[in-house]
Motif scaffolding. Sequence first.
Motif, PDB file in Angstrom:
ATOM      1  N   GLY A  71       1.911   2.351  -3.279  1.00 49.83           N
ATOM      2  CA  GLY A  71       0.852   2.767  -4.192  1.00 49.83           C
ATOM      3  C   GLY A  71       0.382   1.676  -5.133  1.00 49.83           C
ATOM      4  N   THR A 101      -1.823  -1.919  -5.970  1.00 52.20           N
ATOM      5  CA  THR A 101      -3.018  -2.650  -5.581  1.00 52.20           C
ATOM      6  C   THR A 101      -2.651  -4.082  -5.219  1.00 52.20           C
ATOM      7  OG1 THR A 101      -3.500  -3.381  -7.846  1.00 52.20           O
ATOM      8  CG2 THR A 101      -4.455  -1.279  -7.133  1.00 52.20           C
ATOM      9  N   ALA A 119       0.833  -1.204   0.000  1.00 57.76           N
ATOM     10  CA  ALA A 119       0.000   0.000   0.000  1.00 57.76           C
ATOM     11  C   ALA A 119       0.869   1.256   0.000  1.00 57.76           C
ATOM     12  CB  ALA A 119      -0.928  -0.010   1.202  1.00 57.76           C
ATOM     13  N   ASN A 134      -5.474  -0.991  -1.274  1.00 55.05           N
ATOM     14  CA  ASN A 134      -6.430  -1.096  -2.381  1.00 55.05           C
ATOM     15  C   ASN A 134      -6.493  -2.555  -2.813  1.00 55.05           C
ATOM     16  OD1 ASN A 134      -7.125   1.674  -2.644  1.00 55.05           O
ATOM     17  ND2 ASN A 134      -5.144   2.047  -3.618  1.00 55.05           N
TER      18      ASN A 134
END
Length: 241
Positions: free
Chosen positions: A187, A189, A184, A213
């Motif tokens: 950045g 997923t 995470a 995400n």
Amino acid sequence: MTKPTTKRIFGQSHEPDEGWLAKAVPETALEPQLPIVDAHLHSLHRGEYRYLLEEYAHDLAACGHNVVATVAAECRAMYRAYWPDHLKCVGETTFLVGIAAMAASGEYTAARVAASIVAFADLTLGDRTRETREAHKEAANGRLAGIRQAGKWDSDPAVRGAIGPGRAGFYLEPEFGKGLDVLAAMGLTFDASVFHTQIPDVVSLARAHPGANIVLIHTGSPMEQAGYAGKEAQVHATWLA
């Protein structure tokens, strides 16, 4: 359409049954101009089975849809034979970047194949997990979107399949959570691959790591084989809940 005649082993890759596929009734694209991103495409050459750019471009030309780009999803293909174990999977990313370069030539298709890449990394390896992800990021040349690591498990070996952690509750283990937090922070997923009975684990994972995400791929994989055969209504109700 009748069922394929060749016996399949769940969780393993097989050559397509061309005779069975030929029985499919062609379907006309409802909105042939609608731009589509194919969000989960595998490219591999395993044994006699080959599905690389040429095969995909052939299918695109025949389908009638306006596929403008694809997300390449890892499938344990083209691992490097001579790298350390935790870095062998980076070979697949370099392979997919090559597929992307071939597609960008326009010689095969107008689609931006492998515009993004979801790679594999073992999130439970601590510092080596970070090293793997950094290596993927460097190899992907701006295309790395996320990481996928299967958590599929069932007490029935006939359901469990060939790929998975081999134990229940994998996504809830502390080391996995630490790896997800690093993911995470980068950045990226996370593609969660589970059976429908394990969707609550993904919910718990998301609640414990609100900054992550998480993509629930394959719609949570509702099962219909082995012990779940003939229980479609029950499976659907469990999955829907």
